[in-house]
Every structure is written in C-alpha cells, then in structure tokens.
Design a protein around this motif. Sequence first.
Motif, PDB file in Angstrom:
ATOM      1  N   PHE A  44      10.306  -5.942   0.895  1.00 40.52           N
ATOM      2  CA  PHE A  44       8.955  -5.415   0.833  1.00 40.52           C
ATOM      3  C   PHE A  44       8.991  -4.077   1.569  1.00 40.52           C
ATOM      4  O   PHE A  44       9.357  -4.031   2.751  1.00 40.52           O
ATOM      5  CB  PHE A  44       7.972  -6.408   1.460  1.00 40.52           C
ATOM      6  N   ILE A  45       8.678  -3.023   0.847  1.00 41.68           N
ATOM      7  CA  ILE A  45       8.844  -1.663   1.373  1.00 41.68           C
ATOM      8  C   ILE A  45       7.495  -0.955   1.378  1.00 41.68           C
ATOM      9  O   ILE A  45       6.838  -0.846   0.341  1.00 41.68           O
ATOM     10  CB  ILE A  45       9.866  -0.883   0.536  1.00 41.68           C
ATOM     11  N   ALA A  46       7.117  -0.459   2.550  1.00 38.67           N
ATOM     12  CA  ALA A  46       5.860   0.277   2.708  1.00 38.67           C
ATOM     13  C   ALA A  46       6.168   1.773   2.686  1.00 38.67           C
ATOM     14  O   ALA A  46       7.049   2.240   3.409  1.00 38.67           O
ATOM     15  CB  ALA A  46       5.189  -0.096   4.021  1.00 38.67           C
ATOM     16  N   THR A  47       5.448   2.495   1.846  1.00 37.03           N
ATOM     17  CA  THR A  47       5.590   3.954   1.794  1.00 37.03           C
ATOM     18  C   THR A  47       4.224   4.593   2.005  1.00 37.03           C
ATOM     19  O   THR A  47       3.186   4.034   1.654  1.00 37.03           O
ATOM     20  CB  THR A  47       6.170   4.420   0.441  1.00 37.03           C
ATOM     21  N   ASP A  48       4.268   5.770   2.600  1.00 32.24           N
ATOM     22  CA  ASP A  48       3.063   6.564   2.815  1.00 32.24           C
ATOM     23  C   ASP A  48       3.416   7.994   2.440  1.00 32.24           C
ATOM     24  O   ASP A  48       4.290   8.598   3.077  1.00 32.24           O
ATOM     25  CB  ASP A  48       2.620   6.472   4.279  1.00 32.24           C
ATOM     26  N   HIS A  49       2.779   8.498   1.391  1.00 32.92           N
ATOM     27  CA  HIS A  49       3.090   9.841   0.878  1.00 32.92           C
ATOM     28  C   HIS A  49       4.594   9.986   0.608  1.00 32.92           C
ATOM     29  O   HIS A  49       5.230  10.924   1.036  1.00 32.92           O
ATOM     30  CB  HIS A  49       2.612  10.915   1.844  1.00 32.92           C
ATOM     31  N   GLN A  50       5.177   9.006  -0.043  1.00 32.71           N
ATOM     32  CA  GLN A  50       6.573   8.954  -0.469  1.00 32.71           C
ATOM     33  C   GLN A  50       7.567   8.841   0.684  1.00 32.71           C
ATOM     34  O   GLN A  50       8.772   8.956   0.490  1.00 32.71           O
ATOM     35  CB  GLN A  50       6.919  10.142  -1.374  1.00 32.71           C
ATOM     36  N   GLU A  51       7.091   8.594   1.897  1.00 29.87           N
ATOM     37  CA  GLU A  51       7.970   8.355   3.039  1.00 29.87           C
ATOM     38  C   GLU A  51       7.981   6.858   3.325  1.00 29.87           C
ATOM     39  O   GLU A  51       6.924   6.217   3.393  1.00 29.87           O
ATOM     40  CB  GLU A  51       7.464   9.097   4.276  1.00 29.87           C
ATOM     41  N   VAL A  52       9.177   6.272   3.497  1.00 31.21           N
ATOM     42  CA  VAL A  52       9.278   4.862   3.864  1.00 31.21           C
ATOM     43  C   VAL A  52       8.856   4.723   5.323  1.00 31.21           C
ATOM     44  O   VAL A  52       9.445   5.340   6.212  1.00 31.21           O
ATOM     45  CB  VAL A  52      10.711   4.327   3.647  1.00 31.21           C
ATOM     46  N   VAL A  53       7.817   3.912   5.553  1.00 24.62           N
ATOM     47  CA  VAL A  53       7.305   3.721   6.905  1.00 24.62           C
ATOM     48  C   VAL A  53       7.583   2.304   7.432  1.00 24.62           C
ATOM     49  O   VAL A  53       7.277   1.999   8.578  1.00 24.62           O
ATOM     50  CB  VAL A  53       5.803   4.048   6.998  1.00 24.62           C
ATOM     51  N   GLY A  54       8.164   1.475   6.586  1.00 26.20           N
ATOM     52  CA  GLY A  54       8.533   0.144   7.021  1.00 26.20           C
ATOM     53  C   GLY A  54       9.141  -0.663   5.896  1.00 26.20           C
ATOM     54  O   GLY A  54       8.904  -0.379   4.730  1.00 26.20           O
TER      55      GLY A  54
END
Length: 130
Positions: A44-54
């Motif tokens: 499970f991959i969290a991205t914010d504005h195409q940056e992986v944040v977790g």
Amino acid sequence: MNIQQLNGTDPQLFQLVAPLVMNPKVLKQNLNYPFRTSESFQWFIATDHQEVVGFLPVETKGPQAKINNYYIKENDAAILDSLLKQAIQAMSADYLLISITQAKDIDTFKANQFNIAHEWKKFVKMIWEG
C-alpha cells in the motif's frame, strides 16, 4: 494524498519505492532492517503530488497477513493512519492481520483497532481485532 495497492512483484512498485528502500536515512528510520518483497506481498503506497510519502508492505502466509518494515515520511501519523485503513479494508475479510509495529507507532495502530500481543524493546506484535 492517493493510496494505491500493488502486488509485491509489480514493476511499478520497484519504480516507486526503490529510491526510498535504498536510502540510508529511510533504512535508519526502519532501524536498519532491510525491506523485502515477493509475490506473497501486497504493498500500500501513499503518494502526494507524485512523491511517495509512505508505504506499508503486507505479507500473506496462510490465514495471516503481516505488516512489517513500513515507511512513513517524517513519521506522519496521518499518513500511517490512512495506509492502515486501506490495508484493513483490503485484507481483513480474508486474513488475520498482524503487525510488527515500531514502539513509536503504537497509538496509531491502537486507534485502528490493533491490540498488543507481545512486546520487545523497540517493537511490539499487534493483532487487529476490529
């Protein structure tokens, strides 16, 4: 924030997490434990504005799904909370969810209905009882 679920051998997974899992700062945050994956993992991959944040890897073995060696940018509890909710929704109907949780994250896991089953110095084993 966007969260996606990828199989442990999906080529897109490697593109997303390779820069992080090989980063010395990220490894240090993970107490120098290496990250691993295989076909038995769901990430499970969290991205914010195409940056992986977790990311939260979950390994399935028989009736269990084990969360272990996750990464959360700047130890942001809101990111971890979102990843946990997604993993619980996707996995809890088919598996007993277990986590090897860093001590600093116990409260976030407890808020998502995980209870402590065993304690070590830096980690705790937690079981989802939702």
